[in-house]
Design an enzyme around this catalytic site. Structure first.
Site, short mmCIF file in Angstrom:
data_model
loop_
_atom_site.label_atom_id
_atom_site.label_comp_id
_atom_site.label_asym_id
_atom_site.label_seq_id
_atom_site.Cartn_x
_atom_site.Cartn_y
_atom_site.Cartn_z
N VAL A 1 -18.46 8.85 -17.04
CA VAL A 1 -17.36 8.13 -17.70
C VAL A 1 -17.76 7.80 -19.13
O VAL A 1 -18.85 7.25 -19.37
CB VAL A 1 -17.01 6.81 -16.96
CG1 VAL A 1 -15.83 6.12 -17.63
CG2 VAL A 1 -16.70 7.08 -15.49
N THR B 1 -14.86 7.95 -22.24
CA THR B 1 -13.69 7.54 -23.00
C THR B 1 -13.11 6.21 -22.51
O THR B 1 -12.68 5.38 -23.32
CB THR B 1 -12.61 8.64 -22.95
OG1 THR B 1 -13.16 9.84 -23.49
CG2 THR B 1 -11.38 8.25 -23.74
N SER C 1 -25.39 11.15 -25.06
CA SER C 1 -25.02 12.54 -25.28
C SER C 1 -25.63 13.07 -26.57
O SER C 1 -26.04 12.32 -27.45
CB SER C 1 -23.50 12.68 -25.34
OG SER C 1 -23.01 12.14 -26.55
N ASP D 1 -27.24 13.78 -22.08
CA ASP D 1 -26.06 14.51 -21.62
C ASP D 1 -25.60 15.57 -22.61
O ASP D 1 -25.69 15.39 -23.83
CB ASP D 1 -24.92 13.51 -21.37
CG ASP D 1 -23.84 14.07 -20.49
OD1 ASP D 1 -24.17 14.76 -19.51
OD2 ASP D 1 -22.65 13.80 -20.75
#
Length: 278
Positions: free
Chosen positions: A229, A231, A50, A84
């Site tokens: 996914v 966390t 990310s 991301d």
């Protein structure tokens, strides 16, 4: 193996009526654990880095992306590399040279017309440079302090948005929320089915960590394909580190990073078995 294209993995999963897992990478141990989990479940994985993770690495995306690419070369399952939640155009423009096959461009905080214009421009650039582009409509809750699991994507607006932007996949708001550490989200399965019927491109679920396994199965059956996914992996990683720190004499990071990596692998394998039928 070498890196596989994200678009290829998503298209194959969609054709087969199963989900493909896209897992957030923060450290090399995350990436190793994700690949190991894919191998345990005999299922492909998408390694996604990310913009926040890039920020953690002081803006340097290339070293971590290169490590992921090398891992893919020795992996026993197909591996893709995805960038991301990007809203930084400079980072977007570095993606192709860094080895990514896909990017999620996030203009969801803009008004609808501005979102369409910005995303159309990003999609045009991405396609000209060989990248598959995902975007988001109907802000997914929990990002940067916004916690709104009641946010919903409207099917007709989603169809118009995809047509106007030319994106290859659409992340939708259907009841999940980012950064959930307990499985308390309830997905709107009927809405997923409506959006799938209205939208020609694959659908993406963000905030999957807070979703019960049975809801994930139903969501994939209803039309979600790329399941993100993050966390849940960090919960497993941190729990293993905390347990290792019960030894007050511990100083060797390998003694806590190995179990943390193994915890990520187990979590990934479980998720993949849920969404892919592996």
């Amino acid at each position: 193996m070498s890196l596989t294209g994200t678009g290829e993995l998503v298209a194959a999963a969609r054709e087969a009526g199963r989900g493909v897992g896209a897992f957030n990478v923060i450290t090399v141990e995350h990436a190793e654990g994700i690949v190991a989990g894919g191998e345990l479940a005999a299922a492909p994985v998408i390694l996604q880095i990310s913009q926040n993770a890039v920020r953690y690495h002081d803006g340097r995306v290339e070293p971590l992306a290169a490590a992921c690419a090398r891992l893919a070369e020795t992996a026993g399952v197909p591996v893709a590399l995805h960038l991301d939640h990007v809203d930084d155009l400079d980072l977007l423009h570095r993606a192709a040279d860094a080895g990514f096959s896909s990017v999620m461009y996030d203009a969801s905080r803009l008004g609808y017309a501005e979102n369409v214009a910005a995303t159309r421009s990003a999609a045009d650039w991405a396609h000209a440079n060989g990248l598959w582009l995902e975007a988001e409509l109907g802000e997914v809750g929990g990002k940067d302090g916004v916690h709104s699991p009641t946010a919903r994507t409207k099917p007709a607006e989603a169809a118009e948005y995809v047509s106007g932007t030319g994106v290859d996949a659409l992340a939708v708001a259907v009841g999940s929320s980012h950064a959930m550490t307990v499985k308390a989200a309830r997905l709107d399965i009927g809405l997923i089915d409506e959006i799938r019927a209205a939208v020609p491109v694959p659908l993406v679920l963000h905030g999957s960590s807070g979703v019960l396994d049975e809801d994930l199965r139903q969501a994939v059956a209803a039309g979600l394909t790329k399941i993100n996914v993050g966390t849940q992996l960090n919960v497993a990683f941190t729990a293993a580190v905390r347990e290792a720190f019960g030894d007050p004499g511990l100083t060797d990071p390998r003694k806590y990073l190995r179990p943390a990596r193994d915890g990520v692998a187990a979590a990934v394998a479980g998720i993949l078995r849920t969404i892919s039928g592996a």
